[in-house]
Design a protein around this motif. Sequence first.
Motif, PDB file in Angstrom:
ATOM      1  N   UNK A  20       0.779  -1.072   0.070  1.00  0.00           N
ATOM      2  CA  UNK A  20      -0.020  -0.071  -0.137  1.00  0.00           C
ATOM      3  C   UNK A  20       1.026   1.305  -0.092  1.00  0.00           C
ATOM      4  N   UNK A  21       2.051   1.306   0.267  1.00  0.00           N
ATOM      5  CA  UNK A  21       2.946   2.199   0.587  1.00  0.00           C
ATOM      6  C   UNK A  21       3.686   2.485  -0.983  1.00  0.00           C
ATOM      7  N   UNK A  22       3.357   1.458  -1.886  1.00  0.00           N
ATOM      8  CA  UNK A  22       4.124   1.566  -3.329  1.00  0.00           C
ATOM      9  C   UNK A  22       5.611   1.613  -3.156  1.00  0.00           C
ATOM     10  N   UNK A  23       6.268   0.671  -2.390  1.00  0.00           N
ATOM     11  CA  UNK A  23       7.622   0.549  -2.140  1.00  0.00           C
ATOM     12  C   UNK A  23       8.273   0.209  -3.555  1.00  0.00           C
ATOM     13  N   UNK A  24       7.378  -0.787  -4.273  1.00  0.00           N
ATOM     14  CA  UNK A  24       8.099  -1.252  -5.523  1.00  0.00           C
ATOM     15  C   UNK A  24       8.272  -0.298  -6.528  1.00  0.00           C
TER      16      UNK A  24
END
Length: 616
Positions: free
Chosen positions: A310-314
Amino acid sequence: METTMKFNVDSQLLLYSLGEDAVESDSIAIIELIKNGVDARAKNIVLDLTKILDNEIKITDNGDGMSREEVEDHWFEIASSFKADHPQLLGGKGVGRFSFFRFADKIQVQTTKGRQTTEFSIDRKTLEQEKNLSKTEFPVYTYKSNNNDGTIITLSNFKHRIDLHEIEISTQNLFLDKNKIKLDILYPSEYQTKNYMNPEDIFRHVTLDATIKIKDGIVTHLNILGQHHGVKYILDDKINNFQNLIDDIHKIDELGEISFRVTNFYFDNTYSDLSSSDRNHIRKHFLSAYQGINIYRNNVKIHGHGKNDWLKLAESRVQSTSMYLDNKMTYGYIILDSTTEKKLIEKTNRENFKRNDFSICLATLSKLIMKYLSKLRAQFAKDVIRKDSRKSSELENKIAQNEEQNTSKSNIPIDDNKNTDTLQNTNDIEKEKLKGQEEKKKKEKKEEKQQEKEKEKYKEQEQEEQEKQKKKAKSHLDNECIIDKSFTVHSNTPEKIKSVIEELKSVRKSNLYSQALLLRCLIDISTDYFQTQYDVEKANNNLPKNIRASLDYINNKRLLDHKVVSRIRNHVNKEKMTDFFNGVAHEYNYKPTHSELIDIWDIIDPYISLCIHPKD
């Protein structure tokens, strides 16, 4: 003439809107019923899946149970305000219990309170026979018994096969503190469980371990550790510096008490002392279920986080791999104050929070923390792991000086046994550092040469790609059209897509608005065609999200080179691309430049070429 009217509630509301369409997985529907046991203050809950092949699942808890009056007030009142009025309870609308209709057509409930047992059942067939829900009657039986307080729920008449692996993964980290409540899951004898590791088993193997506590916007605790070959280093424990970073976050002072625990693995061969088999074991038996940053409230996991990234780390790692933590290699959690129930509101489908000032605040804070930790870990890898501890970096010089003085202040090893800030015995550290030093240097030199070769190869590939893009762009600019006439389409490609492509081959930049509309249309219908062919889940009226979903599928199946996919994804995530999608479709005064349209096409060309090709 004056008359009165009343609402008639269609039974379809219960079967679909609050039932099978309310959640996105069978496991969430089952967990909703487990959470009812938590709300009933149960200490033991049993999920019995042993008869799942016979279309039966049983959930038993030793909670408070319900009286006949409570069954009527709570179970048979849809969207009751009872949970909303009690923030310590999970959910909030009292509708999650009906989500079982996603996979089961019947539920039987037996609940006991104060030696009085109440039984009833609800089934799809009865609901479909009477359209008006307010006129539908269900028999309820109440009798005296010697049963202990608690509830037994039996689900039956399944519509499809239940994925046991999905249930095992989803329930693995359902409760943060497993000592507070015991969940026993009984599987069929023929099902092989995975025997997942517990978080306590992996902490000694992580490279980064951070704990942060914030109350009403004030940082009350900060301890960020790095770990290498069993030696721990304090990377940061200065509260004031971190406080300055978060002071300007809107609404942070209204989120109550929040606790963060973030750990990260670094499995690179050069730096990890774990064997290949140990690393694979951690990936398969821990990270596959626990990866990402989960969120807990009242000790229970809130869905839509963790593995969902959900934190869009990728996406952040596409921009800079070394400066952002990998969601797949990270385990962490956020603990929310129970009083945030009316601020951070779960969506009805239990996937994340509703968007408001408080959910934006939490996301902003979490992203800031992850970025801060990413930088510290990158610096730790550079200063402690990659360089010789005696000759390199300012940080390592500090450590060397402290070894001589046998004192410690910051960025120095911690005694793992005593868990204090004092330096470990100098001789032990020297032995650790000198062990295999020569072999390590040889290995590092060999790997450095290999990395240089790979860098050169990558540069050459990038240069070739840039030259191709320049030639392509020049070709476009020369003929003033978006798509070059040499662009070919498969004969079985849908006619609508063919038609739009032909238009883009002929419409010149003097008709800029037409070019923009046609290009957006092509991206939209090509994405829709691809998702339909490969059964990729679609998001209604959200083109960027659909493109990202398609790119994920393409990358997983290796239909395009991962560098090409990363470049396209990175471009789609840019603000300029969002302006293009929204502006063309919704804003009357939006006007892109011809060169911007060319840039978009040059980036997205390989994606479109793949999307419009009929599936073999």
